[in-house]
Design a protein around this motif. Structure first.
Motif, PDB file in Angstrom:
ATOM      1  N   ASP A 680      -2.247  -1.025  -5.541  1.00  0.00           N
ATOM      2  CA  ASP A 680      -1.345  -1.925  -4.840  1.00  0.00           C
ATOM      3  C   ASP A 680      -1.334  -1.520  -3.370  1.00  0.00           C
ATOM      4  O   ASP A 680      -0.746  -0.507  -2.988  1.00  0.00           O
ATOM      5  CB  ASP A 680       0.054  -1.841  -5.440  1.00  0.00           C
ATOM      6  N   VAL A 682      -0.083  -2.761  -0.536  1.00  0.00           N
ATOM      7  CA  VAL A 682       1.171  -2.732   0.218  1.00  0.00           C
ATOM      8  C   VAL A 682       1.886  -1.411  -0.019  1.00  0.00           C
ATOM      9  O   VAL A 682       2.310  -0.721   0.922  1.00  0.00           O
ATOM     10  CB  VAL A 682       2.068  -3.921  -0.164  1.00  0.00           C
ATOM     11  N   VAL A 815      -5.038  -5.324  -4.744  1.00  0.00           N
ATOM     12  CA  VAL A 815      -4.112  -6.453  -4.640  1.00  0.00           C
ATOM     13  C   VAL A 815      -3.133  -6.204  -3.496  1.00  0.00           C
ATOM     14  O   VAL A 815      -2.959  -5.080  -3.033  1.00  0.00           O
ATOM     15  CB  VAL A 815      -3.336  -6.662  -5.956  1.00  0.00           C
ATOM     16  N   ASN A 816      -2.486  -7.279  -3.040  1.00  0.00           N
ATOM     17  CA  ASN A 816      -1.451  -7.209  -2.007  1.00  0.00           C
ATOM     18  C   ASN A 816      -1.973  -6.566  -0.723  1.00  0.00           C
ATOM     19  O   ASN A 816      -1.303  -5.724  -0.119  1.00  0.00           O
ATOM     20  CB  ASN A 816      -0.213  -6.451  -2.513  1.00  0.00           C
ATOM     21  N   SER A 818      -2.940  -8.317   2.170  1.00  0.00           N
ATOM     22  CA  SER A 818      -3.023  -9.266   3.278  1.00  0.00           C
ATOM     23  C   SER A 818      -2.463  -8.714   4.582  1.00  0.00           C
ATOM     24  O   SER A 818      -2.865  -9.144   5.659  1.00  0.00           O
ATOM     25  CB  SER A 818      -2.298 -10.571   2.919  1.00  0.00           C
ATOM     26  N   ASN A 823       2.208  -3.001   7.422  1.00  0.00           N
ATOM     27  CA  ASN A 823       2.891  -2.049   6.549  1.00  0.00           C
ATOM     28  C   ASN A 823       2.649  -0.601   6.970  1.00  0.00           C
ATOM     29  O   ASN A 823       2.746   0.311   6.155  1.00  0.00           O
ATOM     30  CB  ASN A 823       2.468  -2.268   5.099  1.00  0.00           C
ATOM     31  N   ASN A 867      -6.492 -16.179  -3.909  1.00  0.00           N
ATOM     32  CA  ASN A 867      -5.052 -16.018  -4.126  1.00  0.00           C
ATOM     33  C   ASN A 867      -4.622 -16.636  -5.453  1.00  0.00           C
ATOM     34  O   ASN A 867      -3.593 -16.243  -6.016  1.00  0.00           O
ATOM     35  CB  ASN A 867      -4.275 -16.687  -2.988  1.00  0.00           C
TER      36      ASN A 867
END
Length: 1002
Positions: A680, A682, A815-816, A818, A823, A867
């Motif tokens: 993940d 993010v 994933v995540n 973008s 971040n 997406n």
């Protein structure tokens, strides 16, 4: 004779004497002059000969010192002062008769250093001396340091921005007669970042896009270059192009003529100067037709060197191979992403240091056994964590607390065991259907034998024979229920693979004496989902012989089989193996942080049915997910602790890997069933940055390279050979088979199958391991997941999604991703020994405008998912790419290093491009419909053939349909400060200056 005559004669005799004396004097002068000329000429001839001898000796010394320096760089990517000193010693100098290397007899008129001024605190140091030395800028340790980052000044890679370390070579040769010559050569040792090329390939590179294709950036291949374009289209090469092998214009990579249907006779527009283009004719390749044809002389040389001003070169016109330092220190290109071998840190420490395995900020390792991980060089001694067993009663990591298991710390996934039943009467598709089970509903799907109802001070024990989503039915109570009850709680103890598990619901109505108790939800009291073929079915109730309230996507036939699809003994782990996570520290050491990462959770949400939420929203590494359902409401409430059987492995179906040809199989094959871990991004970025909720974490202590952080990932679970050793390879290469229309295995090594280039055909003659034991399967496993399983074995969707991997089909999904820079970090490189799937926008959200990080993915293979991607559609629509819609455009901004497939001759009956590696336009892999554009900005490089994602390139019946490819080279990468962390570099040595001084001896 008269007296006067006699007088005249005496006077003339005196004049003759004078004339004779003058003639004698003249002759003497001429003789002296001639002698002087002869003597001077002889002397100057001797001096000239001595000077020439000294010059050639000095030249020999310069060339020898240049070669020795080059050899040092071949074997030592970062040579030390000691190694440089060694090549200037007397033993390494040329030996020439009557010649020595010594300092000049007079002060040099050449500048003593052409290095310029070294950046503080570095200084110029000299190794060697007495006429044979080299100088360079050195750090305080004495070792060479990068002096500048600027464009390369000469050679075929002139103009690329590289890190440069200049060296000045000084050689003075002296003859025994005293003549000496001093020569100076200035060299640049350059480090060229891979991502400064728009497209790079260590193996053959081909272009044959149908639509217009213009990626930009430099293009290089260490192999052959195949240039063609779909008829009516234009391939634009807007920067310099170099191919060490041949440049082929008449045929494609698989041997098919560009005239064959569909024709690839479009325009190849080639730059010959900045912004100046000319069409490279099909007759202007370096070979007449294909690879076996004659060299196209002198047409090619004229085109390369004159017409195109060297903007396109082959090896015969100046292109030089570019190799990673791995090659020169005894390794291979795949070692860039592979784990090291045991003991490599001592047997070949230079190779060990070049692997990205040792350069990471975070290292994630998974294997069947703990020893497979702890035996690796450089790994800490902290034991890995077992991804198996009952985490509720036996915490992982030898008793180290995990959580404990609670709502945000789920247990590790385990099998509920195999339960089957025959559905005697089926039903048509639709909602609220009833299926009859003649032999009775299996106990596994029934309520606990006894439930307790509590209302105020009153309690009842009830036994019920059925339920709906909101009622318990057929209930008898002890004591007898004689009052109306409108509130209270129903509790029960459910038998699970984790042991007894307490569940509870709220009473909303219970009429006096009624056998029906109405509650808020009954779903937690018994399993509600099962499989029939490839269909996941959820039912809200049951009676003694029926399951009711079922939602059916397709008709269930009479005598179909209901099953849990769990083909191993209850309690068997469905994730399996061991995991170890280590943080790379700034000082080069490593720290085990496995529990720090796992304590953020390892689960993900379900993908089908009522959304049950994310059980571990702070998870960085997701190893499992909630099981799916076909319900309208999820019964997992906030704070609910799910059982281990409520979690499944992460699995998707990769159609490209599933079959060798663009022909559907009879079902889902094990070759296409890819088990993966999720990173993940993010949460990962926040952890590195130390931002909430990871403010107390150790992420900010991680090693940084250039712009940011590097994550290394390797999952070798279920990967063993006949000697019970991990290989990091799928082990199945029987995928070409030209004599078969479907590519059926023929147990013969065909061209295009030797992905690991070991000269052998690798096949599954025996299985990889389960938990480290060779050729075994999970306890209680039944067909088809037995030792007879092969990549071609067909399974149902339930078997594929629920069970533990039995073949080496492992991957990483990102994933995540973008908003990486938003971040908290400016750079991120992901390195994976396994295939990687990038799901959704990456480092861009709807456009390439705005702030972004410097990112890269380096892996065995890279597939871009939209997406809209869901793993479920890959199982429900495995052979219909038109049903796997992108819905909206997707944006990806990253550099990619990836393996690709081997090329081979087109088998008869296949498409015109089958047998190619897919070409540059298909280097990025897809699994979806091309209904929406793919926007990509980055750099594309390949150094090896994929070792795990080995199935040949195929398009466009089953795997995907081509999208509009909006591809562009990311010019940010031309600035070294904007390169992704740990960008690999090439080493080259270029001569950039020369000076000499000639002086006669004394």
């Amino acid at each position: 004779m008269s007296p006067n005559s006699h007088r005249r004669w005496r006077d003339e005799r005196g004049i003759a004497l004078v004339i004779a004396l003058l003639v004698t004097l003249l002759m003497s002068a001429l003789l002296i002059g001639f002698s002087s000329v002869v003597m001077s000429d002889q002397r100057y001839r001797v001096i000239d000969r001595t000077r020439n001898q000294a010059f050639y000796a000095a030249s020999a010394g310069v060339e020898k010192l240049t070669a020795d320096l080059g050899n040092v760089f071949l074997t030592n990517v970062a040579p030390t002062a000691t190694q440089l000193q060694a090549i200037t010693e007397n033993a390494d100098r040329p030996t020439i008769e009557n010649m020595v290397y010594a300092a000049g007899m007079t002060p040099d008129t050449i500048a003593t250093s052409s290095l310029g001024k070294c950046a503080s605190p570095n200084v110029i140091v000299q190794k060697g001396g007495n006429g044979y030395s080299l100088r360079y800028c050195a750090s305080p340790t004495g070792n060479p340091t990068t002096a500048s980052t600027s464009p390369i000044k000469s050679g075929p890679y002139e103009g690329l921005v590289a890190q440069q370390t200049p060296f000045q070579l000084d050689v003075t040769a002296r003859t025994t007669t005293g003549g000496d010559v001093h020569l100076v050569r200035t060299l640049e040792a350059v480090s060229i970042p891979v991502f400064q090329f728009g497209i790079f390939s260590d193996v053959d590179l081909s272009f044959f896009a149908g639509p217009n294709f213009n990626f930009g950036g430099r293009v290089h291949t260490n192999g052959n270059l195949f240039l063609s374009e779909g008829s009516g289209g234009t391939l634009t090469l807007s920067d310099k192009v170099t191919a060490v092998g041949e440049v082929v214009r008449q045929v494609m990579q698989n041997g098919v003529s560009i005239d064959a249907a569909p024709a690839h006779t479009g325009t190849v527009s080639m730059a010959r100067a900045p912004g100046v283009f000319r069409s490279l004719l099909r007759t202007e390749g370096s070979v007449v037709t294909g690879m076996s044809s004659a060299q196209n002389k002198p047409i090619w040389e004229t085109a390369s060197l004159t017409t195109y001003n060297t903007w396109i070169r082959s090896g015969r016109t100046g292109a030089k191979p570019l190799d990673l330092p791995l090659i020169t220190v005894g390794g291979t290109n795949p070692d860039l992403v592979r784990r090291p071998v045991v003991g490599e840190d001592t047997t070949n420490p230079v190779l060990f240091g070049e692997r990205l395995f040792g350069k990471a900020s975070l290292r994630i390792l998974l294997s069947d056994t703990a020893a497979d991980i702890t035996n690796l060089p450089g790994v800490t001694s902290t034991p890995p964590v077992a991804l198996d067993g009952n985490w509720r009663t036996t915490p992982p990591n030898n008793g180290t607390a995990y959580g404990p298991v609670d709502a945000t710390h789920p247990p590790v996934a385990r099998s509920p065991g195999l339960t089957t039943a025959v559905i005697s009467t089926g039903a048509a598709n639709g909602a609220n259907r009833t299926l009859t089970i003649g032999a009775g509903v299996p106990a596994y799907f029934r309520l606990p034998a006894t439930l307790m109802v509590t209302s105020g001070a009153s309690t009842w024990s009830i036994d019920c024979t059925g339920k709906t989503q909101t009622t318990f039915t057929g209930c008898t109570s002890t004591p007898a229920h004689v009052v109306n009850t409108v509130s209270g709680a129903v509790t029960g103890s459910v038998s699970t693979v984790d042991g007894a598990r307490s569940v509870q619901t709220t009473v909303t109505s219970w009429t006096s004496g009624s056998t029906t108790v109405t509650v808020s939800n009954t779903m937690g009291f018994s399993p509600d989902s099962f499989w029939v073929g490839d269909q996941l079915i959820s039912c809200t109730g049951y009676t003694a012989t029926t399951v009711t309230g079922c939602t059916l996507a397709t008709t269930v036939a009479n005598n179909a089989t209901l099953t849990t699809s769990a083909l191993s003994t209850a309690g068997t782990g469905t994730i399996g193996g061991f995991v170890k996570v280590e943080r790379g520290n700034v000082d080069g050491t490593w720290t085990d942080i496995t529990m720090e990462i796992l304590n953020n959770g390892i689960g993900g949400p379900n993908l089908v049915g009522a959304a049950c939420g994310d059980p571990t929203p702070n998870a960085i590494l997701r190893l499992q997910r909630l099981r799916d359902n076909a319900l309208t409401t999820c019964y997992y409430g906030a704070g609910t602790v799910q059982g281990s059987a409520d979690f499944w492995p992460n699995v998707l179906f990769d159609t490209r890997e599933a079959v060798p040809r663009d022909t559907a199989a009879a079902g889902l094959t094990l070759a296409g069933t890819m088990h993966y871990a999720i990173l993940d991004v993010v949460n990962l970025a926040k952890w590195f940055a130390g931002s909430a909720p990871y403010t107390g974490g150790t992420g900010p202590q991680s090693r940084i390279d250039n712009t940011g952080f590097t994550v290394y990932f390797s999952d070798r679970r279920s990967n063993r050979n006949a000697s019970s050793l991990e290989t990091g390879e799928f082990g199945w290469e029987d995928v070409v088979n030209p004599s078969s229309g479907t590519g059926a295995a023929n147990n013969a090594l065909d061209v295009g199958e030797d992905a690991n280039e070991n000269g052998l055909l690798d096949t599954y003659g025996a299985l990889p391991s389960y938990n480290g034991t060779y050729n075994s399967v999970p306890p209680g496993a039944t067909a088809p997941l037995t030792t007879a399983a092969r990549p071609t074995t067909v399974v149902t969707r339930g078997v594929a999604q629920v069970n533990r991997a039995i073949l080496f089909r492992r991957a990483l999904k990102l994933v995540n991703g973008s908003n990486i820079v938003g971040n908290g970090i400016n750079g991120l490189s992901i390195v994976s020994e396994n295939p990687v799937y990038v799901q959704g926008n990456w480092n861009a959200a709807g456009s390439f405008a705005g702030a972004h990080a410097a990112t890269a993915v380096m892996a065995d293979a890279v597939t871009l998912l939209s997406n809209n991607w869901t793993d479920i559609i890959s199982f429900t629509q495995p052979w219909a790419p038109g049903s796997r819609s992108r819905v909206s455009p997707t944006w990806y901004r990253l550099a990619i290093i990836s393996g690709k497939g081997m090329a081979f001759t087109q088998p008869s009956g296949t498409s015109a491009d089958f047998g190619t590696d897919g070409g540059a336009h298909n280097f990025l892999r897809y699994l979806e419909n091309g209904d929406q554009a793919v926007n990509y900005r980055g750099s594309m490089a390949t150094f090896f053939y994929s070792r795990q994602a080995v199935s040949p390139f195929k398009c466009c019946a089953l795997v995907y349909s081509a999208p509009t490819r909006n591809y562009n080279f990311d010019t940010d990468f031309l600035s070294p400060a904007l390169l992704p962390p740990n960008t690999p570099v090439f080493r080259d040595l270029n001569a950039v200056g020369f000076a000499q001084e000639l002086r006669p001896g004394r």
